[in-house]
Scaffold this motif. Structure first.
Motif, PDB file in Angstrom:
ATOM      1  N   LEU A   1     -13.431   6.699   7.116  1.00  0.00           N
ATOM      2  CA  LEU A   1     -13.436   6.786   5.662  1.00  0.00           C
ATOM      3  C   LEU A   1     -14.202   8.022   5.214  1.00  0.00           C
ATOM      4  O   LEU A   1     -15.371   8.196   5.550  1.00  0.00           O
ATOM      5  N   ARG A   2     -13.528   8.893   4.456  1.00  0.00           N
ATOM      6  CA  ARG A   2     -14.191  10.084   3.930  1.00  0.00           C
ATOM      7  C   ARG A   2     -14.572   9.919   2.466  1.00  0.00           C
ATOM      8  O   ARG A   2     -15.613  10.376   2.039  1.00  0.00           O
ATOM      9  N   LYS A   3     -13.706   9.250   1.691  1.00  0.00           N
ATOM     10  CA  LYS A   3     -14.048   9.027   0.288  1.00  0.00           C
ATOM     11  C   LYS A   3     -13.084   8.030  -0.320  1.00  0.00           C
ATOM     12  O   LYS A   3     -11.910   7.998   0.026  1.00  0.00           O
ATOM     13  N   ARG A   4     -13.611   7.214  -1.208  1.00  0.00           N
ATOM     14  CA  ARG A   4     -12.776   6.344  -2.037  1.00  0.00           C
ATOM     15  C   ARG A   4     -13.049   6.701  -3.492  1.00  0.00           C
ATOM     16  O   ARG A   4     -14.207   6.866  -3.883  1.00  0.00           O
ATOM     17  N   GLN A   5     -11.993   6.850  -4.249  1.00  0.00           N
ATOM     18  CA  GLN A   5     -12.134   7.225  -5.651  1.00  0.00           C
ATOM     19  C   GLN A   5     -13.119   6.301  -6.351  1.00  0.00           C
ATOM     20  O   GLN A   5     -12.932   5.086  -6.396  1.00  0.00           O
TER      21      GLN A   5
ATOM     22  N   THR B   1      -6.566  -1.001  -4.668  1.00  0.00           N
ATOM     23  CA  THR B   1      -7.499  -0.147  -3.941  1.00  0.00           C
ATOM     24  C   THR B   1      -7.419   1.272  -4.471  1.00  0.00           C
ATOM     25  O   THR B   1      -6.361   1.896  -4.408  1.00  0.00           O
TER      26      THR B   1
ATOM     27  N   TYR C   1       0.851  -1.191   0.000  1.00  0.00           N
ATOM     28  CA  TYR C   1       0.000   0.000   0.000  1.00  0.00           C
ATOM     29  C   TYR C   1       0.882   1.235   0.000  1.00  0.00           C
ATOM     30  O   TYR C   1       2.101   1.170   0.196  1.00  0.00           O
TER      31      TYR C   1
ATOM     32  N   TYR D   1      -8.873   9.264   4.261  1.00  0.00           N
ATOM     33  CA  TYR D   1      -9.296   8.966   5.626  1.00  0.00           C
ATOM     34  C   TYR D   1      -9.041  10.184   6.509  1.00  0.00           C
ATOM     35  O   TYR D   1      -8.106  10.961   6.275  1.00  0.00           O
TER      36      TYR D   1
ATOM     37  N   TYR E   1      -4.569   7.273   1.022  1.00  0.00           N
ATOM     38  CA  TYR E   1      -4.219   5.850   1.035  1.00  0.00           C
ATOM     39  C   TYR E   1      -4.591   5.240  -0.313  1.00  0.00           C
ATOM     40  O   TYR E   1      -5.527   5.674  -0.985  1.00  0.00           O
ATOM     41  N   GLY E   2      -3.856   4.211  -0.704  1.00  0.00           N
ATOM     42  CA  GLY E   2      -4.196   3.460  -1.900  1.00  0.00           C
ATOM     43  C   GLY E   2      -3.260   2.283  -2.067  1.00  0.00           C
ATOM     44  O   GLY E   2      -2.282   2.127  -1.325  1.00  0.00           O
TER      45      GLY E   2
ATOM     46  N   THR F   1      -7.925   6.678  -1.635  1.00  0.00           N
ATOM     47  CA  THR F   1      -8.849   6.761  -0.507  1.00  0.00           C
ATOM     48  C   THR F   1      -8.423   7.881   0.416  1.00  0.00           C
ATOM     49  O   THR F   1      -7.229   8.076   0.664  1.00  0.00           O
TER      50      THR F   1
END
Length: 705
Positions: free
Chosen positions: A421-425, A405, A381, A410, A400-401, A408
């Motif tokens: 978690l605020r958003k994931r692409q 994944t 990661y 956070y 993060y990614g 992302t």
């Protein structure tokens, strides 16, 4: 129906000049291509483009399919996760059909509001203000790049720096947000990264010298002529670049001068910017350090990350008033744990470090010096901090990614130790990360060193290595830059066609600590090239692929790697994709008048004054080592006319030389672009589709069913 005739193979005219150094005479037939003001040079580049277009015309339909795949997987109308600063949430918007982003803000719900609003493209954000629309600013320009963007602490003013040529010279303008009016302050020819002072009275910015080296830090008072700007620091030593920025605490302006191996920093009180800068530690050759301000037990302190007698760096704390006095060791040097950087906040700090080939994050307790590592689930990661503008937040914003994944965002709740978690692409079209796999394997270099290789593939084609598959092998290996496990929407077009994507983490990068970098620079640079060859051979010997099903790619210094491995082991690859490649390295590093050359001597050595370095660089620089006794793989070199980092002339000369020995080499030169290629997201997708279509054609890869 009339057949379209392929244009003739471009042949650059031979106009020999002789380069003389250390008793060595070298005839260079293509150095005349350096003069981009020469109409014949432009005509030659246009012939190269026409030839490349004709040779790849049969790929047009596939290019369109790849572009459509990237577009179809991308949520074109989207918003970033808001970042809190002052009384506002700041975020970016993208809109379908528009090339560039839009910078926006919306007011906080309350002073205690630390949970970013969940924004959606189809809802109106209460109180939203559009600060800067890149699409409006780009009107009438073929190229547009934003190099600086900042809002003053009181939220009243905005500065932004724009480049419309691709040469990374930015013009700074200032706008009053409430009215939209531009102030008369306009600062041309700046470097990226200007800042407002905390009180909003001043702008701190940097300019470059004729060799494109950031060499001077300036202080501009709003409302006064640029000619009256005060020079805060000028760096006369051509090996050093300079930069400046304010501490998160808004207590100090930090001015930094740094070479590849040495740094020096100065402090200026933010409430007295006309005071004389005060040095933190006087520069010592070979010692790098970085400064962060904090308040501990009511005292102003500096946390200093340094490598004095500490190869993988050590963290110490000193008094801000007497930084050369007593040092308190917070994190001692630990071989194999490369300390990367520290971000200080009011109540705690976050430290980045690298261990076992992965970058990690930990919370530093000011009182005890203990570090609590933030844990993530995947074996491979990438994680880092970003968007943390406030001095005393209860949460830490993280990015993060991984290879599988998507990117992302956070917020890490420091008190509770919880990732929020605020958003994931979003990846449209039903993307499921479980359909893909990632792993790390190891190759053995010529000297026995174990070199990591990261792999990612689609599971439906079987396990990587079970049967030979097409492989796309990427590498860089310079400047201690690490290639992190990161997600790419465009890469899915490869994986869904059965291609295995691989990264060779060769020496010269920073993946395995500072020694990994030291063992791939200067007179050890050849390790970078032989490591990559060892990785390619491992993938063949272990059954992952065959030479006729492997393409290598690298850009910039990674393009030097591509040119070198093309000479060292052409039999291992079906094709080589070299982006803005540094393939005439010796000619460039011999000329101190060229952009960045003197700065680069700490990385490559000084061949101008040192005959040993000259001989060593001459032994590997790709342009001068093109071979006549081998059959080269197919080569695609991509460059830009206005690139100030790696001049277009390097790949132009390289391709001309390769043509002499019968190599199938194409040159694609963007005539209005810089080091990063074209501007605008749709343009960049088209550029990547062009490269991937060539790569698939070289690998013999069919479109997915």
């Amino acid at each position: 129906m009339t057949d379209t005739l392929e244009p003739p193979l471009p042949r650059a005219a031979s106009r020999p000049v002789v380069r003389r150094h250390h008793g060595d005479d070298v005839e260079d037939r293509y150095e005349w291509l350096r003069d981009k003001d020469d109409t014949e040079v432009i005509a030659h580049l246009e012939r190269e483009n026409a030839y490349a277009d004709a040779r790849t015309a049969h790929l047009e339909a596939q290019r369109e399919r790849i572009f459509d795949e990237i577009k179809a997987r991308t949520l074109e109308t989207d918003l970033s996760v808001p970042i809190r600063r002052g009384q506002w949430w700041y975020y970016g918007r993208t809109h379908e059909g528009r090339q560039y982003g839009i910078q926006c803000r919306a007011p906080l719900a309350s002073p205690d509001d630390w949970t970013p609003p969940e924004l959606s493209p189809d809802t109106v954000v209460p109180g939203e203000q559009i600060l800067l629309d890149g699409n409006v600013e780009a009107e009438g320009h073929e190229f547009f790049s934003l190099g600086s963007f900042e809002v003053s602490a009181d939220g009243a003013l905005m500065l932004y720096g724009v480049d419309v040529a691709g040469d990374e010279r930015y013009t700074i303008r200032v706008r009053e947000i409430a009215t939209g009016d531009l102030l008369p302050d306009e600062i041309p020819d700046t470097f990226a990264g200007a800042s407002f002072s905390p009180d909003g009275r001043f702008i701190v910015y940097t300019t470059v010298d004729d060799a494109w080296r950031p060499d001077t830090v300036w202080l501009h008072e709003l409302g006064t002529p640029v000619s009256a700007d005060r020079k805060l620091h000028h760096e006369a030593d051509e090996r050093y670049w300079v930069g400046a920025g304010f501490t998160r605490s808004d207590r100090y302006l930090v001015i930094e001068a740094g070479s590849s191996i040495t740094s020096e920093q100065w402090l200026v009180p933010a409430d007295d910017l006309e005071a004389e800068p005060r040095v933190v530690w006087p520069r010592t050759e070979g010692v790098e350090y970085d400064v962060s301000h904090a308040v501990v037990d009511g005292r102003d302190v500096l946390y200093i990350l340094h490598n004095h007698e500490a190869l993988d760096f050590e963290l110490v704390r000193v008094s801000a008033e007497d930084p050369t006095g007593e040092r308190h060791v917070v994190l001692p040097h630990e071989p194999g744990r490369r300390l990367l950087g520290l971000s200080t906040f009011r109540d705690w700090a976050v430290i980045g470090y690298r261990r076992e080939g992965l970058a990690r994050l930990g919370l530093l307790d000011y009182a005890t010096g203990d570090v609590s590592e933030i844990a993530f689930d995947e074996p491979l990661y990438s994680a880092g901090t970003g968007g943390n503008a406030e001095w005393a937040p209860p949460v830490l914003r993280l990015g993060y990614g991984s290879f599988v994944t998507p990117g992302t965002v956070y917020d890490y709740d420091v008190a509770g130790g919880e990732l929020l978690l605020r958003k994931r692409q979003p990846v449209l079209g039903g993307y499921d990360p479980d359909d893909y796999a990632q792993s790390r394997v190891w190759a053995t270099a010529d000297d026995g060193t174990q070199v990591p290789i990261s792999l990612v593939w689609k599971r439906s084609f079987g396990e990587a290595g079970a049967t030979p598959r097409p492989v796309h092998l990427y590498g860089y290996g310079s400047y201690e830059h690490s290639i992190e496990p990161g997600f790419s929407v465009a890469r899915l077009s490869e994986l869904d066609r059965g291609v295995v994507f691989a990264v060779a983490h060769v020496r010269g990068g920073g993946e395995m600590g500072r020694q990994w970098y030291e063992d791939g620079k200067l007179l050890a640079k050849r390790n970078t090239f032989t490591d990559f060859v060892a990785c390619a051979r491992h993938l063949v010997d272990a059954g992952y692929t065959t030479p006729d099903r492997m393409v290598a790619e690298g850009g910039s210094a990674g393009g030097l790697l591509m040119g070198a491995v093309a000479n060292l082991a052409p039999e291992l690859f079906a094709g080589i994709l070299a982006a803005v490649p540094f393939v005439d390295a010796l000619t460039t590093i011999l000329d101190p008048s060229l952009p960045l050359t003197v700065i680069e001597w700490d990385e490559w050595g000084d061949p101008l004054h040192d005959p040993e370095v000259y001989a060593y660089m001459k032994s590997y620089t790709p342009y001068e080592n093109v071979r006549e006794d081998v059959r080269y793989p197919r080569i695609l070199a991509v460059t830009s006319l206005n690139d100030t980092r790696v001049l277009y002339v390097e790949p132009a000369k390289w391709v001309a030389r390769l043509r002499e020995v019968g190599a199938d080499a194409l040159l694609k030169c963007e005539m209005v672009a810089g080091h990063g290629g074209v501007s605008g997201r749709y343009n960049s997708w088209k550029e990547r589709a062009y490269e991937l279509a060539w790569l698939f054609d070289t690998l013999g890869v069919a479109d997915p069913a």
